[in-house]
Write a protein that holds these residues in place. Structure first.
Motif, short mmCIF file in Angstrom:
data_model
loop_
_atom_site.label_atom_id
_atom_site.label_comp_id
_atom_site.label_asym_id
_atom_site.label_seq_id
_atom_site.Cartn_x
_atom_site.Cartn_y
_atom_site.Cartn_z
N GLU A 115 0.86 -1.18 0.00
CA GLU A 115 0.00 0.00 0.00
C GLU A 115 0.89 1.24 0.00
O GLU A 115 1.85 1.33 0.76
CB GLU A 115 -0.90 0.01 1.24
N GLU A 117 1.03 5.36 0.34
CA GLU A 117 0.36 6.60 0.70
C GLU A 117 1.04 7.74 -0.05
O GLU A 117 2.14 8.17 0.30
CB GLU A 117 0.44 6.82 2.21
N GLU A 120 0.66 14.86 -1.24
CA GLU A 120 0.01 15.85 -2.10
C GLU A 120 1.06 16.43 -3.04
O GLU A 120 1.99 17.12 -2.60
CB GLU A 120 -0.63 16.96 -1.25
N SER A 294 6.47 9.06 0.64
CA SER A 294 5.53 7.93 0.65
C SER A 294 6.00 6.80 1.54
O SER A 294 5.18 5.99 2.00
CB SER A 294 5.30 7.42 -0.77
N ALA A 363 -4.51 5.55 -8.60
CA ALA A 363 -5.29 6.56 -7.88
C ALA A 363 -5.99 7.51 -8.82
O ALA A 363 -7.09 8.02 -8.51
CB ALA A 363 -4.38 7.35 -6.93
#
Length: 448
Positions: A115, A117, A120, A294, A363
């Motif tokens: 996974e 993350e 921004e 990340s 995403a």
């Protein structure tokens, strides 16, 4: 088939799979057919040998083994789909239990996509050095043009570095002429190192008509690695005459009428090249920052395979130029362990970048059109000198078409990064992806 999944780490899981013997029947029948088509047994045609005869002559164990090897990949794929495992790399299989008529029980440890993350992107800012063009760089470009338009003039003097000579060569080993070791009227630039080791040192100081012998080690043929006696005979010595640096030269070497216009054009071209380099530097910094933020881990098995592939490519490249890994290590004054560590570091970073780009593509639901995929196939085919259809067929046969598709998708994700991240030089000038596209349009080529 029954299966369970156990998470071992963020990048690795273990699948435990149990397959009832009855579900192995299709694989068993296929194994009998394939073995029957390979063996020759008196009284039976190939492909028509009964199963009981194969059991007697070849052995039931061989049939079971082939059936299991055929069934395991299928069962892993089924388990991966059942548990929605995002598989990466090759599974490591361990057969726990299997006997004739009994269930097949095995485990498969596999690397999985972790996974990720994503930060921004618009909040990330990177800085690179501004573009600077020195006068010396322009003059280097001008000198390169002068070298291309130089002429050769025969001179009555000894050869020096930079001169061109016409020579004859004759190589012998233990007094016997080496097959293919004779060459006549060879043109060679003294000091270029393009021919035999030691030749350039001998040529300096020789004039037309002079002969000289020297010893060199052969790198190919039946005598590779042996010392050879080489006699070189100089036929002519020529020096390069560069054209005068004036407006007439500018008209000869370009479409411009004056030397100032030529220098201006060279400055523009060099600026575009440096703009591309600047944007690539900003791209790399942005990727490094995104990977760092990340915190994406790199699957060990995938990294291990990537290191092995890179090391194999390195060895093949060295072999193509007549060198070995040992010779390369000696020249670089490095150990194999150091090279392995460098490859592992580069592979780890590369795998992390791929995972980040894949996560960004997922995403943002980035899609690849048929035209985009086809354009990439054509581009790659052109680079290797193949017809696009033949290149595509080769990819499909090797199972690599999906890899190319993934590369195109990651490229689109990377473009999104470059459009979203704030990229500036230290003078405060904003860099955009449009600058890269503009540079590509001027240069007439693509960048990956």
């Amino acid at each position: 088939m029954k299966s369970t999944v156990e998470t071992l780490s963020p990048t690795r899981v273990r699948l435990a799979i149990e397959v009832p013997f009855a579900e192995l029947e299709p694989s068993l029948m296929k194994a009998y057919r394939e073995i029957g088509a390979q063996v020759t047994i008196p009284g039976f045609r190939k492909g028509k040998v009964p199963a009981q005869v194969i059991d007697q002559r070849v052995g039931r164990g061989a049939v079971l083994q082939e059936a299991v090897e055929e069934a395991i990949p299928q069962q892993i794929v089924a388990a991966v789909k059942e548990h929605d495992v995002k598989l990466l790399g090759r599974p490591e299989v361990d057969i726990q239990e299997f006997a004739d008529g009994q269930p097949l029980k095995f485990t498969a440890e596999v690397d999985v996509r972790p996974e990720v993350e994503l930060p921004e992107l618009s909040a990330i800012s990177v800085e690179v050095d501004p573009i600077q063009i020195d006068d010396s760089e322009i003059e280097t470009q001008v000198d390169g043009l002068r070298q291309r338009f130089a002429t050769l003039k025969t001179v009555e003097r000894a050869a020096a570095d930079g001169d061109f000579v016409q020579i004859d060569l004759l190589a012998t080993v233990d007094g016997a002429e080496v097959e293919g070791g004779q060459a006549s009227n060879v043109s060679h630039e003294v000091g270029s190192g393009q021919l035999l080791p030691g030749l350039d040192e001998v040529l300096v100081g020789l004039s037309a008509g002079d002969e000289q012998s020297f010893v060199t080690q052969l790198v190919g043929g039946d005598h590779a690695g042996k010392d050879a006696d080489v006699k070189v005979t100089v036929r002519t010595v020529k020096e390069k005459e560069l054209p005068e640096l004036d407006d007439e030269f500018a008209g000869l070497a370009s479409e411009f009428d004056t030397l100032d216009e030529l220098r201006g054009n060279l400055s523009e071209r060099l600026t575009r090249v440096k703009k591309v380099e600047q944007l690539y530097a900003a791209r790399d910094k942005a990727l490094t920052e995104i990977v760092k933020l990340s915190g994406v881990p790199a699957p060990e098995g995938v990294v291990r395979d990537e290191v092995a592939q890179r090391k194999q490519s390195m060895a093949q490249e060295l072999e193509r130029v007549g060198a070995s890994l040992a010779e390369y290590l000696e020249a670089e004054e490095k150990t194999e362990e150091q090279i392995d560590a460098e490859l592992a570091e580069a592979a780890t970073e590369g795998v992390k970048i791929q995972l980040v780009l894949d996560a960004l593509a997922d995403a943002n639901d980035i899609q690849v059109s048929d035209d985009e995929f086809g354009h990439e196939i054509v581009h790659r085919a052109q680079r290797v000198g193949m017809a696009p259809q033949a290149y595509y067929d080769q990819l499909v046969q090797a199972g690599l078409a999906a890899s190319v598709f993934g590369d195109v998708r990651r490229g689109k994700a990377l473009a999104q990064i470059m459009e979203s991240v704030i990229m500036k030089d230290t003078d405060g000038n904003v860099l955009t992806l449009d600058d890269l596209r503009g540079a590509d349009d001027h240069e007439g080529h693509d960048h990956d």
